[in-house]
Design a protein around this motif. Sequence first.
Motif: not given
Length: 388
Positions: A43, A48, A350-352, A366, A368, A371-372, A374
Amino acid sequence: MFSTMKLALWSSFLATVLAKGPPSYPGDVEFYKGFDLSSLKILEDGGAIYKDTSQNNATRPVEAILEGMNTVRLRLWVHPTVPYDGGYYETYNLKYVKALAKRFYKQGYHIYLDYHFSDYWADPQKQYQPAAWPTTLKPLAHTLRNYVSRTLQSFSDAGVELSLVSLGNELRDGMLWPLGRVYPFIENEDQRVANFSNFAILYTAARKGVDDAVAVGVQKPQVMIHIDNGWDLELQENWFGALTAAGVSESEWDIFGFSMYPFYGTNATLENLQNSLNAVAKKYNKPIHVVETDWPNKCSGLDAPELSEPSVPVSAKGQIEWVKDIAKVLKRVPNGLGQGINYWEPAWLNNTGLGSACQSAILFEADWSEFPAVTGYSLPSAKMFTEI
């Protein structure tokens, strides 16, 4: 009456005790409070950033925001083969994991290495052996032993002394399939034990790899054996009974590690967890950790799972309550043997859902909107370990 010298010594002792604060739980044994941060570097490398809402949205390192933790769990894959644009991500390989381990070890955290003995995810649904490894038992065991020794030496050479090492991840159905696959619910006990024979050879080889590394100067980590569904006493009794009957000595592991997720069956209750952990502690008299758990802060819609403890709210407050409840279960385990808890991947923006059907079980919100890029804004649950 105290002499002047005795009074001075007693005052000095009290000052030392007060400065140190109360002893850690239980007695002199530290209670491990950890987060799995395996995906953090991915991330961060992707841009991120993380904001601490308790500090006026200051941008801070994740480990600074997750106050109260003393342990970082990191998974290690053998030869990751996750494709992208004609190449492969260096995801969770030795180079990647060492970089994270060095970062956290320098800050004083315990490092808990979670071997996946695979090129990809290893869990009860998939435990496929690395593509480049031998496909017959004896050469495979030899390769496994060398791999464990070599990787442990590599961490030591990098200046990282590992506190905990799990030889495999969620091993309910074995590891290094197909040779090391097991079926713990075979009804006939003799057949169940025979079914564990290959796995026992492979596990013993991995354990000997630890001894090999220690023999050349690596500081010995505590060795963990980890299976899922810590609430399922029948699974624990069948699995460890078959393992030891197949020839693996109880001395070959130091700690039990169990997963405890609330999504995969309403039998995953705190009461069942307590009963299971108590029974394991009484039988084996070894420390026990809950090494994977989480709780949703968002979970709604037609696909939302039935949670095993419906009285716990789906919220950041509920996340804190769930982890505190598991810590209470651990601290009720006989003889002070409940000694650690790890929350799984709290910062994976990105995998909440973290593999569940819920919208979010992480400890950040998160954003976004750019984007892209975060941004993760911490929830109050990011400080959960300050309350344990």
